[in-house]
Write a protein that holds these residues in place. Structure first.
Motif, PDB file in Angstrom:
ATOM      1  N   ILE A 128      40.698  59.147  19.426  1.00 37.26           N
ATOM      2  CA  ILE A 128      40.457  57.523  18.978  1.00 37.26           C
ATOM      3  C   ILE A 128      41.010  56.617  18.844  1.00 37.26           C
ATOM      4  O   ILE A 128      42.085  56.663  18.375  1.00 37.26           O
ATOM      5  CB  ILE A 128      39.946  58.649  16.844  1.00 37.26           C
ATOM      6  N   VAL A 129      40.681  55.689  18.551  1.00 40.59           N
ATOM      7  CA  VAL A 129      41.024  54.513  18.359  1.00 40.59           C
ATOM      8  C   VAL A 129      40.436  53.833  17.527  1.00 40.59           C
ATOM      9  O   VAL A 129      39.676  53.219  17.963  1.00 40.59           O
ATOM     10  CB  VAL A 129      41.454  53.576  19.476  1.00 40.59           C
ATOM     11  N   ASN A 130      41.191  52.979  16.617  1.00 46.64           N
ATOM     12  CA  ASN A 130      40.991  52.170  15.639  1.00 46.64           C
ATOM     13  C   ASN A 130      40.661  50.976  15.583  1.00 46.64           C
ATOM     14  O   ASN A 130      42.101  50.931  15.977  1.00 46.64           O
ATOM     15  CB  ASN A 130      41.187  52.940  14.510  1.00 46.64           C
ATOM     16  N   VAL A 131      40.664  50.178  15.625  1.00 48.35           N
ATOM     17  CA  VAL A 131      40.690  48.680  15.070  1.00 48.35           C
ATOM     18  C   VAL A 131      40.815  48.550  13.192  1.00 48.35           C
ATOM     19  O   VAL A 131      40.328  48.651  13.068  1.00 48.35           O
ATOM     20  CB  VAL A 131      40.066  47.677  15.473  1.00 48.35           C
ATOM     21  N   VAL A 132      42.475  48.025  13.364  1.00 50.89           N
ATOM     22  CA  VAL A 132      42.470  47.334  11.907  1.00 50.89           C
ATOM     23  C   VAL A 132      42.882  45.662  12.086  1.00 50.89           C
ATOM     24  O   VAL A 132      43.498  45.314  12.588  1.00 50.89           O
ATOM     25  CB  VAL A 132      44.050  48.486  11.494  1.00 50.89           C
ATOM     26  N   GLY A 133      42.584  45.589  10.223  1.00 48.75           N
ATOM     27  CA  GLY A 133      42.462  44.443   9.900  1.00 48.75           C
ATOM     28  C   GLY A 133      42.633  44.125   8.714  1.00 48.75           C
ATOM     29  O   GLY A 133      41.857  45.392   7.865  1.00 48.75           O
ATOM     30  N   GLY A 134      43.519  43.690   8.559  1.00 50.09           N
ATOM     31  CA  GLY A 134      44.162  43.636   6.417  1.00 50.09           C
ATOM     32  C   GLY A 134      45.063  42.566   6.622  1.00 50.09           C
ATOM     33  O   GLY A 134      45.128  41.700   6.958  1.00 50.09           O
ATOM     34  N   LEU A 135      45.440  42.622   5.040  1.00 53.11           N
ATOM     35  CA  LEU A 135      46.533  41.678   4.598  1.00 53.11           C
ATOM     36  C   LEU A 135      47.743  42.664   4.566  1.00 53.11           C
ATOM     37  O   LEU A 135      47.757  43.683   4.247  1.00 53.11           O
ATOM     38  CB  LEU A 135      46.317  41.695   2.898  1.00 53.11           C
ATOM     39  N   ARG A 136      48.384  42.034   4.519  1.00 54.49           N
ATOM     40  CA  ARG A 136      50.106  42.085   3.893  1.00 54.49           C
ATOM     41  C   ARG A 136      50.732  41.831   3.042  1.00 54.49           C
ATOM     42  O   ARG A 136      51.429  41.220   3.267  1.00 54.49           O
ATOM     43  CB  ARG A 136      51.099  42.870   5.099  1.00 54.49           C
ATOM     44  N   TYR A 137      51.942  43.003   2.545  1.00 48.95           N
ATOM     45  CA  TYR A 137      52.417  41.997   0.899  1.00 48.95           C
ATOM     46  C   TYR A 137      53.918  42.228   0.847  1.00 48.95           C
ATOM     47  O   TYR A 137      53.443  43.507   1.487  1.00 48.95           O
ATOM     48  CB  TYR A 137      51.298  42.545  -0.372  1.00 48.95           C
ATOM     49  N   TRP A 138      53.818  41.690   0.674  1.00 53.31           N
ATOM     50  CA  TRP A 138      56.006  41.807   0.922  1.00 53.31           C
ATOM     51  C   TRP A 138      56.380  41.016   0.657  1.00 53.31           C
ATOM     52  O   TRP A 138      56.696  40.655   0.193  1.00 53.31           O
ATOM     53  CB  TRP A 138      56.349  41.267   2.450  1.00 53.31           C
ATOM     54  N   ARG A 139      57.608  42.234  -0.422  1.00 51.24           N
ATOM     55  CA  ARG A 139      58.740  41.610  -1.440  1.00 51.24           C
ATOM     56  C   ARG A 139      59.765  42.355  -0.690  1.00 51.24           C
ATOM     57  O   ARG A 139      60.165  43.288  -0.942  1.00 51.24           O
ATOM     58  CB  ARG A 139      58.330  42.556  -2.252  1.00 51.24           C
ATOM     59  N   VAL A 140      60.888  41.297  -1.306  1.00 50.47           N
ATOM     60  CA  VAL A 140      62.283  41.541  -0.502  1.00 50.47           C
ATOM     61  C   VAL A 140      62.989  40.734  -0.895  1.00 50.47           C
ATOM     62  O   VAL A 140      62.733  39.788  -1.801  1.00 50.47           O
ATOM     63  CB  VAL A 140      62.902  40.108   1.642  1.00 50.47           C
ATOM     64  N   SER A 141      64.272  41.653  -1.324  1.00 47.15           N
ATOM     65  CA  SER A 141      65.460  40.906  -2.658  1.00 47.15           C
ATOM     66  C   SER A 141      66.845  41.970  -1.931  1.00 47.15           C
ATOM     67  O   SER A 141      66.726  42.760  -1.164  1.00 47.15           O
ATOM     68  CB  SER A 141      65.415  42.499  -3.882  1.00 47.15           C
TER      69      SER A 141
END
Length: 256
Positions: A128-141
């Motif tokens: 199975i191969v899925n295409v993925v699209g979305g958003l990534r939230y980063w928080r760095v301390s």
């Protein structure tokens, strides 16, 4: 407290999946421990020049205060959604004098949450191969502690958060009725978002313990370059991943 929150998320997700699975939906819940080392440059405080951090994947076994991942997926026919949560807290101790004139301890705390839509681009009885699209939230301390514990110390703090777009491919393969399966993910993003760019790649090998539970081991690496308002976060994190995968719903791969 953070461990309790993650365990609560896993328990809630598993309960939700158990109650919602039917012949049309397919659910996946996968908690992991990720021994993620870190290498690169980061800014410990506004107005302070970036410091180097270099903790290998092997060093992460000793220097990582906490590190875990949680992957949730739901799919119906060709369409689905995913949530990928990652948290790590890595320390690095310097035993030599730095440009600050004293030994230092650098701490990197990173939270990353990815949400996305998945589309099943290819499927067969074995892959199975899925295409993925979305958003990534980063928080760095980040935190930089100057001086030795036996002496007077000075501690500097800094934190930043941003959101990047992400696209990628998610693939799973299972040869025949074998209890072994392979999976991988490759994603890129950020160029049109807040960071200058990032990539994220992982590969796993799993062994089916039951029809719905798989033990998994793998390796994950991501590299991100973020530079905004004198805050620099140019870091690569990588390391071994160990976890369990719960799968409920209609079987898609042979032997599953």
């Amino acid at each position: 407290m953070k461990h309790a929150i993650i365990l609560g998320l896993v328990a809630s997700a598993a309960s939700m999946v158990a109650g919602a699975a039917d012949d049309e939906w397919r659910f996946l819940v996968a908690p992991y421990v990720w021994f993620a080392g870190a290498e690169g440059k980061l800014t410990p405080a506004p107005g302070i020049s970036p410091v180097d951090i270099d903790a290998s994947a092997i060093d992460a076994l000793r220097d990582t205060e906490a590190s875990f991942m949680l992957l949730l997926q739901a799919q119906k026919e060709q369409h689905g959604v995913l949530v990928d949560v990652f948290y790590s807290d890595v320390l690095q101790q310097s035993e030599t004098n730095s440009e600050y004139g004293a030994p230092y301890t650098a701490s990197l705390e990173n939270t990353m949450v990815t949400t996305g839509y998945t589309y099943e681009w290819y499927s067969s009885s074995q892959a199975i191969v899925n295409v993925v699209g979305g958003l990534r939230y980063w928080r760095v301390s980040t935190q930089l502690t100057l001086g030795q514990a036996s002496q007077q110390q000075e501690t500097l703090h800094n934190s930043e958060s941003w959101v990047d777009p992400v696209v990628g491919l998610d693939a799973k393969f299972r040869p025949g009725a074998s209890p072994v399966y392979l999976s991988g993910f490759f994603g890129v993003g950020g160029a049109s978002g807040a960071s200058d760019g990032f990539y994220d790649v992982s590969a796993h090998i799993g062994y089916a313990l039951t029809d719905s539970i798989v033990a998994s081991v793998g390796y994950r690496l991501f590299d991100v370059d973020y530079d905004h308002n004198s805050f620099v976060y140019d870091v690569r994190q990588e390391g071994w991943v160990i976890g369990l995968v719960w799968v409920l719903g209609t079987p898609r791969l042979s032997g599953q």
